[in-house]
Design an enzyme around this catalytic site. Sequence first.
Site, PDB file in Angstrom:
ATOM      1  N   HIS A 104       0.862  -0.985  -0.109  1.00 21.18           N
ATOM      2  CA  HIS A 104       0.027  -0.115  -0.061  1.00 21.18           C
ATOM      3  C   HIS A 104       1.061   1.107   0.046  1.00 21.18           C
ATOM      4  O   HIS A 104       2.073   1.143   0.443  1.00 21.18           O
ATOM      5  CB  HIS A 104      -0.665  -0.159   1.073  1.00 21.18           C
ATOM      6  CG  HIS A 104      -2.117   1.008   1.295  1.00 21.18           C
ATOM      7  ND1 HIS A 104      -1.486   2.268   1.717  1.00 21.18           N
ATOM      8  CD2 HIS A 104      -3.387   1.030   1.235  1.00 21.18           C
ATOM      9  CE1 HIS A 104      -2.707   3.229   1.737  1.00 21.18           C
ATOM     10  NE2 HIS A 104      -3.755   2.185   1.668  1.00 21.18           N
ATOM     11  N   ASP A 162       3.424  -4.403   7.921  1.00 19.53           N
ATOM     12  CA  ASP A 162       2.184  -3.500   7.760  1.00 19.53           C
ATOM     13  C   ASP A 162       0.779  -4.676   7.826  1.00 19.53           C
ATOM     14  O   ASP A 162       0.951  -5.485   7.124  1.00 19.53           O
ATOM     15  CB  ASP A 162       2.073  -2.872   6.432  1.00 19.53           C
ATOM     16  CG  ASP A 162       0.991  -2.355   6.185  1.00 19.53           C
ATOM     17  OD1 ASP A 162      -0.112  -2.371   6.997  1.00 19.53           O
ATOM     18  OD2 ASP A 162       0.600  -1.549   5.057  1.00 19.53           O
ATOM     19  N   GLN A 199      -4.190  -4.894   6.736  1.00 18.09           N
ATOM     20  CA  GLN A 199      -5.322  -5.910   6.282  1.00 18.09           C
ATOM     21  C   GLN A 199      -5.292  -7.379   6.948  1.00 18.09           C
ATOM     22  O   GLN A 199      -6.264  -8.309   6.364  1.00 18.09           O
ATOM     23  CB  GLN A 199      -5.052  -6.041   4.828  1.00 18.09           C
ATOM     24  CG  GLN A 199      -5.341  -4.979   3.816  1.00 18.09           C
ATOM     25  CD  GLN A 199      -6.728  -4.429   4.145  1.00 18.09           C
ATOM     26  OE1 GLN A 199      -7.609  -5.333   4.191  1.00 18.09           O
ATOM     27  NE2 GLN A 199      -7.109  -3.272   3.735  1.00 18.09           N
ATOM     28  N   LYS A 256     -10.318  -0.875  10.445  1.00 20.20           N
ATOM     29  CA  LYS A 256     -10.205  -2.034   9.719  1.00 20.20           C
ATOM     30  C   LYS A 256     -10.645  -3.066  10.551  1.00 20.20           C
ATOM     31  O   LYS A 256     -10.766  -4.293  10.180  1.00 20.20           O
ATOM     32  CB  LYS A 256      -9.127  -2.274   8.873  1.00 20.20           C
ATOM     33  CG  LYS A 256      -8.918  -0.994   7.910  1.00 20.20           C
ATOM     34  CD  LYS A 256      -7.780  -1.467   7.031  1.00 20.20           C
ATOM     35  CE  LYS A 256      -7.353  -0.270   6.267  1.00 20.20           C
ATOM     36  NZ  LYS A 256      -8.173  -0.088   5.120  1.00 20.20           N
ATOM     37  N   CYS A 298      -4.545   2.406  -3.662  1.00 19.04           N
ATOM     38  CA  CYS A 298      -3.138   3.077  -3.322  1.00 19.04           C
ATOM     39  C   CYS A 298      -2.331   1.898  -3.230  1.00 19.04           C
ATOM     40  O   CYS A 298      -1.277   1.591  -2.386  1.00 19.04           O
ATOM     41  CB  CYS A 298      -3.392   3.532  -1.813  1.00 19.04           C
ATOM     42  SG  CYS A 298      -4.497   4.687  -1.456  1.00 19.04           S
TER      43      CYS A 298
HETATM   44  N1  PMP Z   1      -1.686  -0.665   4.640  1.00 20.52           N
HETATM   45  C1  PMP Z   1      -2.461  -1.310   4.007  1.00 20.52           C
HETATM   46  C2  PMP Z   1      -2.231  -2.833   3.391  1.00 20.52           C
HETATM   47  C3  PMP Z   1      -4.058  -0.917   3.925  1.00 20.52           C
HETATM   48  O1  PMP Z   1      -4.830  -1.573   3.332  1.00 20.52           O
HETATM   49  C4  PMP Z   1      -4.117   0.261   4.349  1.00 20.52           C
HETATM   50  C5  PMP Z   1      -5.671   1.070   4.210  1.00 20.52           C
HETATM   51  N2  PMP Z   1      -6.165   0.688   3.146  1.00 20.52           N
HETATM   52  C6  PMP Z   1      -3.108   1.157   5.013  1.00 20.52           C
HETATM   53  C7  PMP Z   1      -1.788   0.758   5.174  1.00 20.52           C
HETATM   54  C8  PMP Z   1      -3.418   2.669   5.303  1.00 20.52           C
HETATM   55  O2  PMP Z   1      -4.458   2.510   6.380  1.00 20.52           O
HETATM   56  P1  PMP Z   1      -4.945   3.889   7.038  1.00 20.52           P
HETATM   57  O3  PMP Z   1      -5.710   4.567   5.970  1.00 20.52           O
HETATM   58  O4  PMP Z   1      -6.167   3.586   7.962  1.00 20.52           O
HETATM   59  O5  PMP Z   1      -3.976   4.783   7.684  1.00 20.52           O
END
Ligand code: PMP
Length: 413
Positions: A122, A199, A202, A225, A363
């Site tokens: 991401h 990270d 997910q 999440k 993203c």
């Molecule tokens: N890493 C991953 C794998 C994600 O899916 C996301 C959110 N889509 C993020 C980081 C960022 O999370 P946040 O927008 O809640 O900061």
Amino acid sequence: MSTDFSAVREDFPILRQKVNGKSLVYLDNAATMQMPLRVMEAMETQQLSRHANVHRGIHYLSESSTRELENARDALAGFINARSSTEIIFTSGASQSLNMLAQSFVSGLGLGDEILVTVMEHHSNFVPWQQLCLRTGAVFRAVPVTGNGELDMNAFRAMLTPRTRLVSVTYVSNLLGTVNPVREIVRSAHDNGSLVCLDCAQAMRHARLDVQELDCDFAAFSGHKIGGPTGTGVLYGRLELLEKLPPACFGGGMVERVTLEGTTFAAPPLKFETGTPNITGNIGLAAAARYLDAFGIEYIAERENALLRRAVELLSALPEVEIVGHPQNRSGVLSFNVRCLHCFDVASMLDRLGIAVRSGHHCAQPLLDAMGLDGTVRVSPAFYNTFEEIDALAEGLERIIRVTKGARNGKHS
Ligand code: PMP
């Protein structure tokens, strides 16, 4: 024994509503999971009876607010099996957690040091490290993916060098659902003398995050999440590392002593928490962790995986649907495209049917570039979804395909 999910929708009144005249089918849980009543109640109690600033007050409300916030930290430490709550830093989400870590690394990186991420990240676990390297003269490297959408583990091992200071990898891909072999990644990185950040944004409903068992050095996740409020999250760090790392932000709350000559900092985790925290939000985040724990993460994962398997099975049977990525181990999300239709059109036509999915680049542009795509439709069930809702998705797609084919051929359907 398995958990009974039949009454779970009672906890999520938002799911009862109609959208565009149809029963809402919410399949965008990888973006944000809905919030159970229990979490709202925990936050309401905090707001109604304790709302006051923490750590510095000596009056009743401040002390009880502080106690609840620190109870939340303890609960989250237990949730991910941290050795102690001093390893839990409250943040505004995975993005801030990863940025904070990257900022803390600035002063320790030298010219030619290397940071290793993957093409699958991401942007939140890609851009902070890329920018850190640009500022410090360190080398930014990204492990490629295979055609199936899995990490190229041979390339990963080959890319570890004596200069690799940190490996930062997603546990589960937010675009493909690929579950990465994080144990093997941690082992190889540690054998190489490199630190590892996971990270886990997910991954939290995919498997219990046990930071001791995984042996990772840092981990990041977001509250929204897992049923917590937006604007909350955690950066986990191994205590001995947090003690050595410099703070990323400065101000009130994170200091021990400030004089004209200089400042000494509080011990972790407060050293990394500047200013008044999101007290109510963090209490809500802990309530969400307790809520998931009451079901058992393994049962949540089992149900979500069964829903996802059904989606893969039904969508694979539609000739116009092209599933993106075929990892052996998939969890949480399924990406696809419908031939001759843009992903935004598919998502907006599904929305007309009351079905909420995500579309676009998610993203994850480096991964899309590697796969030669510019977007996908993404479906991500949660344990409160039903098999009937997955059927409704497949029927909705069939209808969209029929109608657009009819329109192209000049017929009305
Ligand atoms: N890493 C991953 C794998 C994600 O899916 C996301 C959110 N889509 C993020 C980081 C960022 O999370 P946040 O927008 O809640 O900061």
